[in-house]
Scaffold this motif. Structure first.
Motif, PDB file in Angstrom:
ATOM      1  N   PHE A 100       0.813  -1.214   0.000  1.00  0.00           N
ATOM      2  CA  PHE A 100       0.000   0.000   0.000  1.00  0.00           C
ATOM      3  C   PHE A 100       0.849   1.267   0.000  1.00  0.00           C
ATOM      4  O   PHE A 100       2.026   1.252   0.363  1.00  0.00           O
ATOM      5  N   GLN A 101       0.199   2.334  -0.415  1.00  0.00           N
ATOM      6  CA  GLN A 101       0.742   3.677  -0.256  1.00  0.00           C
ATOM      7  C   GLN A 101       0.076   4.316   0.957  1.00  0.00           C
ATOM      8  O   GLN A 101      -1.141   4.218   1.127  1.00  0.00           O
ATOM      9  N   LEU A 102       0.863   4.956   1.800  1.00  0.00           N
ATOM     10  CA  LEU A 102       0.347   5.598   3.004  1.00  0.00           C
ATOM     11  C   LEU A 102       0.951   6.984   3.140  1.00  0.00           C
ATOM     12  O   LEU A 102       2.057   7.235   2.650  1.00  0.00           O
ATOM     13  N   ASP A 103       0.228   7.842   3.818  1.00  0.00           N
ATOM     14  CA  ASP A 103       0.736   9.175   4.115  1.00  0.00           C
ATOM     15  C   ASP A 103       1.522   9.092   5.417  1.00  0.00           C
ATOM     16  O   ASP A 103       0.941   9.041   6.503  1.00  0.00           O
ATOM     17  N   ALA A 105       4.554  10.566   7.957  1.00  0.00           N
ATOM     18  CA  ALA A 105       5.359  11.739   8.303  1.00  0.00           C
ATOM     19  C   ALA A 105       6.844  11.416   8.198  1.00  0.00           C
ATOM     20  O   ALA A 105       7.255  10.252   8.211  1.00  0.00           O
ATOM     21  N   LYS A 106       7.649  12.455   8.115  1.00  0.00           N
ATOM     22  CA  LYS A 106       9.089  12.273   7.910  1.00  0.00           C
ATOM     23  C   LYS A 106       9.758  11.500   9.037  1.00  0.00           C
ATOM     24  O   LYS A 106      10.771  10.835   8.822  1.00  0.00           O
ATOM     25  N   ASP A 107       9.193  11.594  10.247  1.00  0.00           N
ATOM     26  CA  ASP A 107       9.797  10.895  11.381  1.00  0.00           C
ATOM     27  C   ASP A 107       9.024   9.637  11.761  1.00  0.00           C
ATOM     28  O   ASP A 107       9.132   9.130  12.875  1.00  0.00           O
ATOM     29  N   HIS A 108       8.238   9.109  10.822  1.00  0.00           N
ATOM     30  CA  HIS A 108       7.501   7.865  11.010  1.00  0.00           C
ATOM     31  C   HIS A 108       8.072   6.783  10.092  1.00  0.00           C
ATOM     32  O   HIS A 108       8.773   7.076   9.122  1.00  0.00           O
ATOM     33  N   GLY A 130      10.293  -7.412   2.884  1.00  0.00           N
ATOM     34  CA  GLY A 130       8.931  -7.010   2.588  1.00  0.00           C
ATOM     35  C   GLY A 130       8.893  -5.643   1.951  1.00  0.00           C
ATOM     36  O   GLY A 130       9.711  -5.328   1.092  1.00  0.00           O
ATOM     37  N   TRP A 131       7.927  -4.823   2.394  1.00  0.00           N
ATOM     38  CA  TRP A 131       7.819  -3.452   1.882  1.00  0.00           C
ATOM     39  C   TRP A 131       7.831  -2.469   3.051  1.00  0.00           C
ATOM     40  O   TRP A 131       7.456  -2.794   4.164  1.00  0.00           O
ATOM     41  N   MET A 132       8.275  -1.254   2.744  1.00  0.00           N
ATOM     42  CA  MET A 132       8.492  -0.258   3.787  1.00  0.00           C
ATOM     43  C   MET A 132       8.260   1.145   3.256  1.00  0.00           C
ATOM     44  O   MET A 132       8.610   1.463   2.121  1.00  0.00           O
ATOM     45  N   ILE A 133       7.669   1.992   4.104  1.00  0.00           N
ATOM     46  CA  ILE A 133       7.615   3.436   3.870  1.00  0.00           C
ATOM     47  C   ILE A 133       8.388   4.066   5.013  1.00  0.00           C
ATOM     48  O   ILE A 133       7.979   3.980   6.165  1.00  0.00           O
ATOM     49  N   ASN A 248      -3.055  -0.917   5.369  1.00  0.00           N
ATOM     50  CA  ASN A 248      -3.659   0.098   4.496  1.00  0.00           C
ATOM     51  C   ASN A 248      -4.346   1.186   5.305  1.00  0.00           C
ATOM     52  O   ASN A 248      -5.121   1.970   4.770  1.00  0.00           O
ATOM     53  N   GLY A 249      -4.068   1.212   6.624  1.00  0.00           N
ATOM     54  CA  GLY A 249      -4.649   2.235   7.485  1.00  0.00           C
ATOM     55  C   GLY A 249      -6.042   1.901   7.982  1.00  0.00           C
ATOM     56  O   GLY A 249      -6.686   2.749   8.608  1.00  0.00           O
ATOM     57  N   GLN A 250      -6.516   0.667   7.732  1.00  0.00           N
ATOM     58  CA  GLN A 250      -7.852   0.259   8.154  1.00  0.00           C
ATOM     59  C   GLN A 250      -7.772  -0.870   9.168  1.00  0.00           C
ATOM     60  O   GLN A 250      -6.928  -1.763   9.060  1.00  0.00           O
ATOM     61  N   PHE A 251      -8.666  -0.847  10.160  1.00  0.00           N
ATOM     62  CA  PHE A 251      -8.798  -1.979  11.064  1.00  0.00           C
ATOM     63  C   PHE A 251      -9.358  -3.181  10.296  1.00  0.00           C
ATOM     64  O   PHE A 251     -10.158  -3.012   9.379  1.00  0.00           O
TER      65      PHE A 251
END
Length: 324
Positions: A100-103, A105-108, A130-133, A248-251
């Motif tokens: 997924f793409q997520l919003d 923050a720079k320090d997250h 895996g994958w990382m933001i 994906n930011g969802q429960f």
């Protein structure tokens, strides 16, 4: 040039060009779109390696020392939602998981991965992929594939930011930003397994190719398999205490599992290299912040006629009340 062999522990290492038993074919195809990686036309004898700037190497080394995983003793600001097994020795783990793409923050940081590891006293050996933001690591808010290891010297490393990982694929990089085609869900299908003949730990994008391996010489607790395997999502909060979204930011919703992040067809290799669904032995759910994140073990199949084997949904929005 194979920069991975520059590690001092690999002075006498003999490079392995392919695993003894290929894991690039899968019986667990679920008819979905894989990660769209660029095909990089490398000449014979060369491999695709992300160009490491001095700034990236410095950040990677600093963040590697702080990298959190389910074997970490004390991890303030880090939250995990996943499933793991630590019953006996295992030779590998494999899973499908969506990207997924997520919003962020720079320090997250927010990432999802499969992993293997062993711990003894204060020592830890660990491998994940895996994958990382992670804007602090990559310098942007894109979603990237990644690999990570922590070895016998207590040091860890992301991707090819330092020597250690031996990259053999001419087409599949271990680290690369992920493209998201409009209207399509993107998936990774990764396997980490110990080679039966050499003891090296291979990373494979199942169905596409063997990416490379972490040589056995890097580890002292993974010589005869790993005593823990697992999969799940992890987030790192900011110093202010704000935690980012996971998955994906969802429960998870047990009645609509397709609406949240998922790990599907999770399988492990036992000590005799036999492949099983992960829950063939008792598994443990890790969920340390139920206010902000959730996890639901799959109890039915969806996307018929494709079956998802042992699976779980996970994720959540995060926020300012997730705890420490």
């Amino acid at each position: 040039m194979q920069s991975g062999l520059d590690h001092p522990l690999l002075k006498n290492h003999t490079i392995q060009m392919k695993p003894s038993v290929s894991r690039t074919e899968s019986k667990s195809q679920i008819g979905i779109n894989r990660v769209q990686k660029q095909i990089i036309p490398c000449p014979d004898g060369t491999i695709p390696v992300w160009r490491n700037t001095k700034e990236y190497i410095t950040k990677a080394q600093d963040l590697a020392d702080k990298h959190v995983h389910p074997l970490s003793d004390d991890s303030p600001g880090t939250h995990i939602a996943g499933v793991r097994s630590h019953n006996g020795l295992n030779r590998g783990v494999e899973a499908w998981f969506n990207v997924f793409q997520l919003d962020i923050a720079k320090d997250h940081a927010s990432y999802s991965s499969i992993y293997i590891g062993s711990g003894s006293n204060n020592e830890i050996n660990f491998i994940s992929a895996g994958w990382m933001i992670n804007p602090s690591l990559f310098g942007d808010g894109r979603t990237w594939t990644y690999g990570f290891w922590k070895g016998k010297d207590g040091k860890g490393c992301y991707n090819t930011a330092c020597s250690g990982f031996v990259h053999v694929s001419q087409t599949i990089p271990i680290v690369q930003p992920i493209d998201f085609p409009a209207g399509n869900t993107v998936w990774l299908h990764y396997s980490i397994h110990q080679d039966k003949n050499t003891g090296n730990w291979w990373l494979t994008e199942v169905g596409s190719g063997d990416i490379g391996y972490w040589p056995k010489e890097l580890f002292n607790l993974l010589n005869n398999g790993a005593n823990m395997v697992g999969a799940g999502g992890t987030v790192q909060a900011s110093d202010s205490g704000s935690s980012p979204p996971m998955g994906n930011g969802q429960f998870p919703n047990a009645n609509r599992p397709e609406r949240s992040a998922i790990f599907a067809n999770i399988e492990v290799l036992d000590s005799n290299y036999k492949q099983h669904k992960m829950n063939y032995v008792p598994t443990e759910v890790i969920l340390d912040s139920p206010k902000c994140y959730g996890l639901t073990i799959g109890k039915k199949f969806f996307l018929r006629p494709n079956k998802l084997g042992f699976y779980f949904n996970y994720g959540g929005l995060g926020g300012n009340s997730c705890g420490v």
